[in-house]
Design a protein around this motif. Structure first.
Motif, short mmCIF file in Angstrom:
data_model
loop_
_atom_site.label_atom_id
_atom_site.label_comp_id
_atom_site.label_asym_id
_atom_site.label_seq_id
_atom_site.Cartn_x
_atom_site.Cartn_y
_atom_site.Cartn_z
N LYS A 137 -56.98 27.22 30.16
CA LYS A 137 -57.27 27.32 28.73
C LYS A 137 -58.15 28.54 28.46
CE LYS A 137 -57.53 23.41 26.88
NZ LYS A 137 -57.97 22.05 26.48
N GLY A 138 -57.75 29.33 27.49
CA GLY A 138 -58.47 30.54 27.15
C GLY A 138 -58.00 31.76 27.89
N ARG A 139 -57.23 31.57 28.96
CA ARG A 139 -56.71 32.69 29.74
C ARG A 139 -55.20 32.84 29.61
NH1 ARG A 139 -57.01 32.60 35.13
NH2 ARG A 139 -57.01 30.31 35.27
N PHE A 140 -54.49 31.72 29.54
CA PHE A 140 -53.03 31.73 29.48
C PHE A 140 -52.57 31.37 28.07
CE2 PHE A 140 -52.11 30.57 34.21
CZ PHE A 140 -52.91 31.62 34.62
N THR A 141 -51.44 31.91 27.68
CA THR A 141 -50.83 31.60 26.39
C THR A 141 -49.35 31.33 26.59
OG1 THR A 141 -52.41 33.02 25.22
CG2 THR A 141 -50.43 32.35 24.03
N ILE A 142 -48.90 30.17 26.13
CA ILE A 142 -47.49 29.84 26.18
C ILE A 142 -46.88 30.11 24.81
CG2 ILE A 142 -47.85 27.39 25.58
CD1 ILE A 142 -45.53 26.73 27.51
N SER A 143 -45.68 30.65 24.81
CA SER A 143 -44.99 30.96 23.56
C SER A 143 -43.49 30.94 23.81
CB SER A 143 -45.43 32.32 23.00
OG SER A 143 -45.10 33.36 23.90
N ARG A 144 -42.75 31.02 22.72
CA ARG A 144 -41.30 31.05 22.86
C ARG A 144 -40.68 31.96 21.80
NH1 ARG A 144 -41.36 29.63 17.85
NH2 ARG A 144 -41.17 27.44 17.20
N ASP A 145 -39.51 32.48 22.12
CA ASP A 145 -38.72 33.29 21.23
C ASP A 145 -37.43 32.53 20.97
OD1 ASP A 145 -36.90 35.15 20.07
OD2 ASP A 145 -37.99 36.82 20.96
N ALA A 178 -34.84 33.16 19.05
CA ALA A 178 -33.62 33.95 19.03
C ALA A 178 -33.10 34.26 20.42
CB ALA A 178 -33.85 35.25 18.26
N LYS A 179 -34.01 34.41 21.37
CA LYS A 179 -33.63 34.74 22.74
C LYS A 179 -33.59 33.53 23.65
CE LYS A 179 -35.45 39.45 22.62
NZ LYS A 179 -36.36 40.42 23.28
N ASN A 180 -33.94 32.35 23.13
CA ASN A 180 -34.02 31.15 23.95
C ASN A 180 -34.85 31.40 25.21
OD1 ASN A 180 -32.51 29.37 22.31
ND2 ASN A 180 -30.58 30.18 23.12
N THR A 181 -35.98 32.00 25.01
CA THR A 181 -36.82 32.40 26.12
C THR A 181 -38.24 31.87 25.95
OG1 THR A 181 -35.54 34.41 26.49
CG2 THR A 181 -37.74 34.35 27.43
N LEU A 182 -38.76 31.34 27.02
CA LEU A 182 -40.12 30.84 27.10
C LEU A 182 -40.97 31.86 27.83
CD1 LEU A 182 -42.00 28.23 26.77
CD2 LEU A 182 -41.36 27.76 29.15
N TYR A 183 -42.22 32.02 27.40
CA TYR A 183 -43.12 32.98 28.02
C TYR A 183 -44.43 32.32 28.43
CZ TYR A 183 -40.06 36.34 25.70
OH TYR A 183 -38.97 37.04 25.26
N LEU A 184 -45.05 32.90 29.42
CA LEU A 184 -46.41 32.54 29.78
C LEU A 184 -47.18 33.83 30.01
CD1 LEU A 184 -48.35 30.15 30.38
CD2 LEU A 184 -47.84 30.53 32.81
N GLN A 185 -48.04 34.16 29.07
CA GLN A 185 -48.91 35.32 29.21
C GLN A 185 -50.15 34.89 29.97
OE1 GLN A 185 -48.47 38.65 28.17
NE2 GLN A 185 -50.30 38.92 29.44
N MET A 186 -50.40 35.53 31.09
CA MET A 186 -51.51 35.17 31.96
C MET A 186 -52.48 36.33 32.03
SD MET A 186 -49.49 33.19 35.04
CE MET A 186 -48.71 34.70 35.61
N ASN A 187 -53.68 36.11 31.52
CA ASN A 187 -54.73 37.11 31.55
C ASN A 187 -55.89 36.62 32.40
OD1 ASN A 187 -53.27 38.72 29.69
ND2 ASN A 187 -54.21 37.65 27.95
N GLY A 188 -56.70 37.54 32.84
CA GLY A 188 -57.86 37.17 33.65
C GLY A 188 -57.49 36.37 34.87
N GLY A 218 -58.30 39.51 37.92
CA GLY A 218 -58.65 40.08 36.63
C GLY A 218 -57.50 40.70 35.89
N GLY A 219 -56.37 40.84 36.56
CA GLY A 219 -55.20 41.44 35.95
C GLY A 219 -54.39 40.46 35.13
N SER A 220 -53.25 40.94 34.65
CA SER A 220 -52.40 40.15 33.77
C SER A 220 -50.94 40.21 34.22
CB SER A 220 -52.49 40.66 32.33
OG SER A 220 -53.80 40.57 31.82
N LEU A 221 -50.23 39.15 33.91
CA LEU A 221 -48.79 39.08 34.09
C LEU A 221 -48.20 38.28 32.95
CD1 LEU A 221 -48.28 38.23 37.89
CD2 LEU A 221 -47.61 40.35 36.75
N ARG A 222 -46.95 38.57 32.63
CA ARG A 222 -46.22 37.76 31.68
C ARG A 222 -44.96 37.22 32.34
NH1 ARG A 222 -43.39 39.22 25.89
NH2 ARG A 222 -41.87 40.18 27.33
N LEU A 223 -44.87 35.91 32.42
CA LEU A 223 -43.70 35.27 32.96
C LEU A 223 -42.71 34.95 31.85
CD1 LEU A 223 -45.35 32.70 35.41
CD2 LEU A 223 -44.78 35.11 35.80
#
Length: 124
Positions: free
Chosen positions: A65-73, A75-85, A15-20
């Motif tokens: 789907k619906g729990r994770f969100t992929i995004s990028r920055d 300027a920082k050349n960084t990829l993210y994966l927000q993981m919820n639930g 049920g917790g969250s992490l951001r990679l």
């Protein structure tokens, strides 16, 4: 050449969250697709999510789907994966990958560059 370094993994309760994060260096990524894959012990590598670096078009595995969100920055050349639930079945080594556009985004063979991976463990 492209170098990818993941961070942000750890131990979290269900049920917790992490951001990679995945820091990229060595090349401009305007013509790249970047993705997250995961692999649990004894299982094949599994597609999680992908994003077109230039257009921000995304693709997600049904399981996240619906729990994770992929995004990028850019300027920082960084990829993210927000993981919820998070669920125990999300436990795996998560790796980021980069490859040129024009290939199947869900196939691991489409990607030429890989990070070393970061461990995500979800306890029940």
């Amino acid at each position: 050449q492209v170098q990818l370094v993941e961070s942000g993994g750890g131990l979290v309760q269900a049920g917790g969250s992490l951001r990679l994060s995945c820091a990229a260096s060595g090349r401009t990524f305007s013509n790249y697709v970047m993705a997250w894959f995961r692999q649990a012990p004894g299982k094949e590598r599994e597609f999680v999510a992908a994003i077109n670096w230039r257009t921000s078009t995304t693709d997600y595995a049904d399981s996240v789907k619906g729990r994770f969100t992929i995004s990028r920055d850019n300027a920082k050349n960084t990829l993210y994966l927000q993981m919820n639930g998070l669920k125990p079945e999300d436990t795996a080594v998560y790796s980021c990958a980069a490859g040129p556009t024009g290939r199947s985004t869900r196939s691991s063979t489409s990607y030429d560059y890989w990070g070393q991976g970061t461990q995500v463990t979800v306890s029940s």
